[in-house]
Design a protein around this motif. Sequence first.
Motif, PDB file in Angstrom:
ATOM      1  N   PRO A  99       0.690  -1.197  -0.105  1.00 22.11           N
ATOM      2  CA  PRO A  99       0.062   0.027   0.049  1.00 22.11           C
ATOM      3  C   PRO A  99       0.921   1.226   0.036  1.00 22.11           C
ATOM      4  O   PRO A  99       1.999   1.196   0.660  1.00 22.11           O
ATOM      5  N   ILE A 100       0.450   2.278  -0.684  1.00 27.79           N
ATOM      6  CA  ILE A 100       1.101   3.650  -0.665  1.00 27.79           C
ATOM      7  C   ILE A 100       1.039   4.342   0.602  1.00 27.79           C
ATOM      8  O   ILE A 100       0.167   4.137   1.229  1.00 27.79           O
ATOM      9  N   LEU A 101       2.066   4.871   0.860  1.00 31.91           N
ATOM     10  CA  LEU A 101       2.046   5.697   2.297  1.00 31.91           C
ATOM     11  C   LEU A 101       2.407   7.100   1.849  1.00 31.91           C
ATOM     12  O   LEU A 101       3.420   7.670   0.880  1.00 31.91           O
ATOM     13  N   VAL A 102       1.788   8.006   2.216  1.00 33.30           N
ATOM     14  CA  VAL A 102       1.842   9.506   2.127  1.00 33.30           C
ATOM     15  C   VAL A 102       2.117  10.230   3.029  1.00 33.30           C
ATOM     16  O   VAL A 102       1.600  10.211   4.115  1.00 33.30           O
ATOM     17  N   LEU A 103       3.637  11.083   2.960  1.00 38.57           N
ATOM     18  CA  LEU A 103       3.752  11.903   4.100  1.00 38.57           C
ATOM     19  C   LEU A 103       3.649  13.145   3.516  1.00 38.57           C
ATOM     20  O   LEU A 103       4.316  13.616   2.563  1.00 38.57           O
ATOM     21  N   ALA A 104       2.655  14.230   4.247  1.00 38.67           N
ATOM     22  CA  ALA A 104       2.501  15.603   3.795  1.00 38.67           C
ATOM     23  C   ALA A 104       2.836  16.477   4.556  1.00 38.67           C
ATOM     24  O   ALA A 104       2.140  16.358   6.074  1.00 38.67           O
ATOM     25  N   ALA A 105       3.593  17.649   4.538  1.00 41.69           N
ATOM     26  CA  ALA A 105       3.556  18.703   5.279  1.00 41.69           C
ATOM     27  C   ALA A 105       3.589  19.993   4.598  1.00 41.69           C
ATOM     28  O   ALA A 105       4.079  20.228   3.541  1.00 41.69           O
ATOM     29  N   GLN A 129      -3.938   7.960  -8.021  1.00 37.84           N
ATOM     30  CA  GLN A 129      -3.332   7.554  -9.617  1.00 37.84           C
ATOM     31  C   GLN A 129      -2.155   6.709  -9.121  1.00 37.84           C
ATOM     32  O   GLN A 129      -2.015   5.629  -9.837  1.00 37.84           O
ATOM     33  N   TRP A 130      -1.297   6.895  -8.045  1.00 35.91           N
ATOM     34  CA  TRP A 130      -0.306   6.032  -7.955  1.00 35.91           C
ATOM     35  C   TRP A 130      -0.508   4.748  -6.829  1.00 35.91           C
ATOM     36  O   TRP A 130       0.310   3.983  -6.718  1.00 35.91           O
ATOM     37  N   SER A 131      -1.795   4.964  -6.612  1.00 41.52           N
ATOM     38  CA  SER A 131      -2.252   3.469  -5.745  1.00 41.52           C
ATOM     39  C   SER A 131      -2.928   2.521  -6.641  1.00 41.52           C
ATOM     40  O   SER A 131      -3.211   1.596  -6.116  1.00 41.52           O
ATOM     41  N   GLY A 132      -2.777   2.883  -7.990  1.00 38.53           N
ATOM     42  CA  GLY A 132      -3.793   1.952  -8.667  1.00 38.53           C
ATOM     43  C   GLY A 132      -3.259   0.492  -8.785  1.00 38.53           C
ATOM     44  O   GLY A 132      -4.091  -0.290  -8.962  1.00 38.53           O
ATOM     45  N   ALA A 136      -1.199  -0.932  -6.529  1.00 44.22           N
ATOM     46  CA  ALA A 136      -0.759  -1.311  -5.239  1.00 44.22           C
ATOM     47  C   ALA A 136      -1.788  -1.991  -4.658  1.00 44.22           C
ATOM     48  O   ALA A 136      -3.255  -1.788  -4.754  1.00 44.22           O
ATOM     49  N   GLU A 137      -1.599  -3.000  -3.624  1.00 43.81           N
ATOM     50  CA  GLU A 137      -2.547  -3.736  -2.881  1.00 43.81           C
ATOM     51  C   GLU A 137      -2.936  -2.877  -1.435  1.00 43.81           C
ATOM     52  O   GLU A 137      -2.184  -2.230  -1.112  1.00 43.81           O
ATOM     53  N   GLY A 138      -4.131  -2.886  -1.230  1.00 46.94           N
ATOM     54  CA  GLY A 138      -4.655  -2.248   0.143  1.00 46.94           C
ATOM     55  C   GLY A 138      -4.906  -0.816  -0.412  1.00 46.94           C
ATOM     56  O   GLY A 138      -4.707  -0.177  -1.597  1.00 46.94           O
ATOM     57  N   VAL A 139      -5.483  -0.097   0.589  1.00 49.70           N
ATOM     58  CA  VAL A 139      -5.681   1.463   0.548  1.00 49.70           C
ATOM     59  C   VAL A 139      -4.716   2.131   0.908  1.00 49.70           C
ATOM     60  O   VAL A 139      -3.691   1.790   1.800  1.00 49.70           O
ATOM     61  N   PRO A 140      -4.319   3.418   0.416  1.00 51.47           N
ATOM     62  CA  PRO A 140      -3.088   4.131   0.842  1.00 51.47           C
ATOM     63  C   PRO A 140      -3.461   4.727   2.454  1.00 51.47           C
ATOM     64  O   PRO A 140      -4.390   4.819   2.699  1.00 51.47           O
ATOM     65  N   THR A 141      -2.196   4.968   2.645  1.00 49.29           N
ATOM     66  CA  THR A 141      -2.434   5.619   4.101  1.00 49.29           C
ATOM     67  C   THR A 141      -1.850   7.348   3.833  1.00 49.29           C
ATOM     68  O   THR A 141      -0.539   7.115   3.529  1.00 49.29           O
ATOM     69  N   VAL A 142      -2.530   8.136   4.269  1.00 50.33           N
ATOM     70  CA  VAL A 142      -2.115   9.585   4.427  1.00 50.33           C
ATOM     71  C   VAL A 142      -1.672  10.141   5.671  1.00 50.33           C
ATOM     72  O   VAL A 142      -2.683   9.946   6.711  1.00 50.33           O
ATOM     73  N   VAL A 143      -0.432  10.587   5.799  1.00 45.56           N
ATOM     74  CA  VAL A 143      -0.054  11.188   7.323  1.00 45.56           C
ATOM     75  C   VAL A 143       0.411  12.562   7.029  1.00 45.56           C
ATOM     76  O   VAL A 143       1.050  12.864   6.406  1.00 45.56           O
ATOM     77  N   GLY A 144      -0.525  13.349   7.808  1.00 38.57           N
ATOM     78  CA  GLY A 144      -0.324  14.634   8.061  1.00 38.57           C
ATOM     79  C   GLY A 144       0.751  14.979   9.053  1.00 38.57           C
ATOM     80  O   GLY A 144       0.518  14.449  10.169  1.00 38.57           O
ATOM     81  N   VAL A 145       1.573  15.759   8.581  1.00 39.23           N
ATOM     82  CA  VAL A 145       2.873  15.966   9.603  1.00 39.23           C
ATOM     83  C   VAL A 145       2.778  17.235   9.868  1.00 39.23           C
ATOM     84  O   VAL A 145       3.054  18.142   8.831  1.00 39.23           O
ATOM     85  N   GLY A 146       2.686  17.951  11.135  1.00 39.05           N
ATOM     86  CA  GLY A 146       2.622  19.246  11.585  1.00 39.05           C
ATOM     87  C   GLY A 146       3.378  19.547  12.759  1.00 39.05           C
ATOM     88  O   GLY A 146       3.864  18.776  13.411  1.00 39.05           O
ATOM     89  N   ALA A 147       3.582  20.779  13.135  1.00 40.67           N
ATOM     90  CA  ALA A 147       4.253  21.349  14.403  1.00 40.67           C
ATOM     91  C   ALA A 147       3.402  22.638  14.912  1.00 40.67           C
ATOM     92  O   ALA A 147       2.881  23.440  14.025  1.00 40.67           O
TER      93      ALA A 147
END
Length: 280
Positions: A6-12, A110-113, A115-126
């Motif tokens: 599964p795709i992992l997304v790190l967003a900041a 689009q990038w998860s097409g 991949a197995e399973g659903v992507p996980t979106v991780v929001g990164v903050g401070a």
Amino acid sequence: MTDLKPILVLAAFEGWNDAGNAASDAVALVATAWDARTVATLDPEDYYDFQVNRPMVTRGDAGAELAWPSTRVSVATSPVTGRRVLLVQGIEPSMRWRQYTDALLDVVAQWSGEAEGVPTVVGVGALLADVPHTRPIPVQSTSDDPAVQESLGLDASEYVGPVGIISVLTHLAAQRGMQSLSVWAAVPHYVAQPPSPKATLAIVSALEEVLSEPLPVADLVDEARAWQRGVDELAEEDPEISEYVQQLEEAKDTAELPEATGEAIAREFERYLRRRDPGR
């Protein structure tokens, strides 16, 4: 060979969500360490007020160039697990947040097409907080997704109030059927100016738990120690600041006394072992 994990997304996002630039610096460290390559950019004309986030002029051999505020998505492959990771780096938009978030999540889809399973979106903050620079930087990882809570041992967020683009992104990702969570560090408000390497290091350590593999932090450890020494020296020169830091220390130590548990010690030891043996 196609990566089926599964795709992992790190967003900041720089701005309101990024005290001391700690979050954006953490994601930038991952992008640099894993040689991420840019795969998408969002047109800044649609999302930014250029009187708020102004373009910057740079000069080189080719003359003057304009750099516009932007958001880019890059892709990397983690060296241990081989997981494909998307990294979202940009400035919090001024307008059209739903359209902006939809555009980012379209890239994720689009990038998860394949991949197995659903992507996980991780929001990164401070965020700025009443915490002492002399103690470990608090990091809170939360999710409103019961499956993520169970798999990573997270609590649901109890926050109520105004939110930034991170909360919008993770909320709308969940509406699309993606898994989502947030990782937030608390930056001492009296040393809010960037960089904040100790907070960045705390975020990176939390991301190691999400990624299930180590990241190169040797230089960041040295920078965090140098940063703390510098703040120590400044505090010693101002009796009022020194007294205030002491009050924060006492409050922090009293509140977190139960944290010295076997579970916390085991967690730190596990992180140490992963850094010694990346294949663990």
